[in-house]
Design an enzyme around this catalytic site. Structure first.
Site, PDB file in Angstrom:
ATOM      1  CB  THR A 143      -0.972  -0.006   1.188  1.00 15.34           C
ATOM      2  OG1 THR A 143      -0.222  -0.107   2.401  1.00 15.34           O
ATOM      3  CG2 THR A 143      -1.947  -1.166   1.091  1.00 15.34           C
ATOM      4  CB  THR A 157       1.170   5.455   3.785  1.00 15.00           C
ATOM      5  OG1 THR A 157       0.335   6.439   3.174  1.00 15.00           O
ATOM      6  CG2 THR A 157       1.908   6.080   4.958  1.00 15.00           C
ATOM      7  CB  CYS A 158       2.559   0.247   4.024  1.00 10.01           C
ATOM      8  SG  CYS A 158       1.017   0.395   4.956  1.00 10.01           S
ATOM      9  CB  SER A 159       5.153   0.425  -0.353  1.00  9.31           C
ATOM     10  OG  SER A 159       4.580  -0.845  -0.185  1.00  9.31           O
TER      11      SER A 159
END
Length: 163
Positions: free
Chosen positions: A46, A48-50
């Site tokens: 996703t 923001t996560c990545s």
């Protein structure tokens, strides 16, 4: 009820891919006698996560581990195949541990689940980071603004372990 500082992590089974294959990780055993930074994310791959959250821990893993942290573990409500692919994609497989909470049992037991079904994602984890010593939460940072990784980011963890 949401987990709090001073609480013991719930005992559940997570999965991790290792060179030997898929391993069941029992939280009681995994966290016993160790200091671990645990990072919860809504989902592998996703934005923001990545793009910011996990990369911050990847970039700062040596500094964090230099303060007596045994491991930095990333957990998401994804299956172990996806978590393994994500670790490889990020080039993090030798630096961070990727734990799969495929059914969301760990996330629910901590009270850190969130309904993201409006976006087609089902039930996922809230974004957080914590410092866990011998299975007990010593610091907890739950992100309040969706799409950000400030409160739960690597810089915050560095501040906490240096204090």
């Amino acid at each position: 009820m949401t987990i709090s500082i001073g609480d013991r992590l719930p005992e559940v089974s997570l999965k991790k891919v290792s060179p030997q294959g898929v391993e069941d990780i029992i939280t009681r055993d995994y966290f016993a006698g160790r200091k671990i930074v645990l990072v919860g994310v809504p989902g592998a791959f996703t934005p923001t996560c990545s793009n910011s959250h996990v990369p911050g821990f990847l970039e700062n893993h040596e500094a964090i581990k230099g303060h007596g942290v045994d491991e930095i573990a990333i957990v998401a409500v994804n299956d172990h195949h996806v978590m393994n692919a994500w670790a490889k994609f990020l080039g993090a497989e030798d630096k961070l541990i990727f734990l799969a909470d495929g059914n969301g049992e760990f996330t629910r037991a901590m009270g850190l689940d969130q309904d993201m079904s409006a976006g087609g994602l089902g039930t996922r984890s809230q974004r957080y980071s914590m410092i866990v010593e011998d299975g007990v939460v010593k610091a907890l940072n739950i992100e309040e603004v969706r799409g950000q990784a400030v409160t739960s980011g690597a810089a915050r963890i560095l501040e906490q372990i240096q204090a």
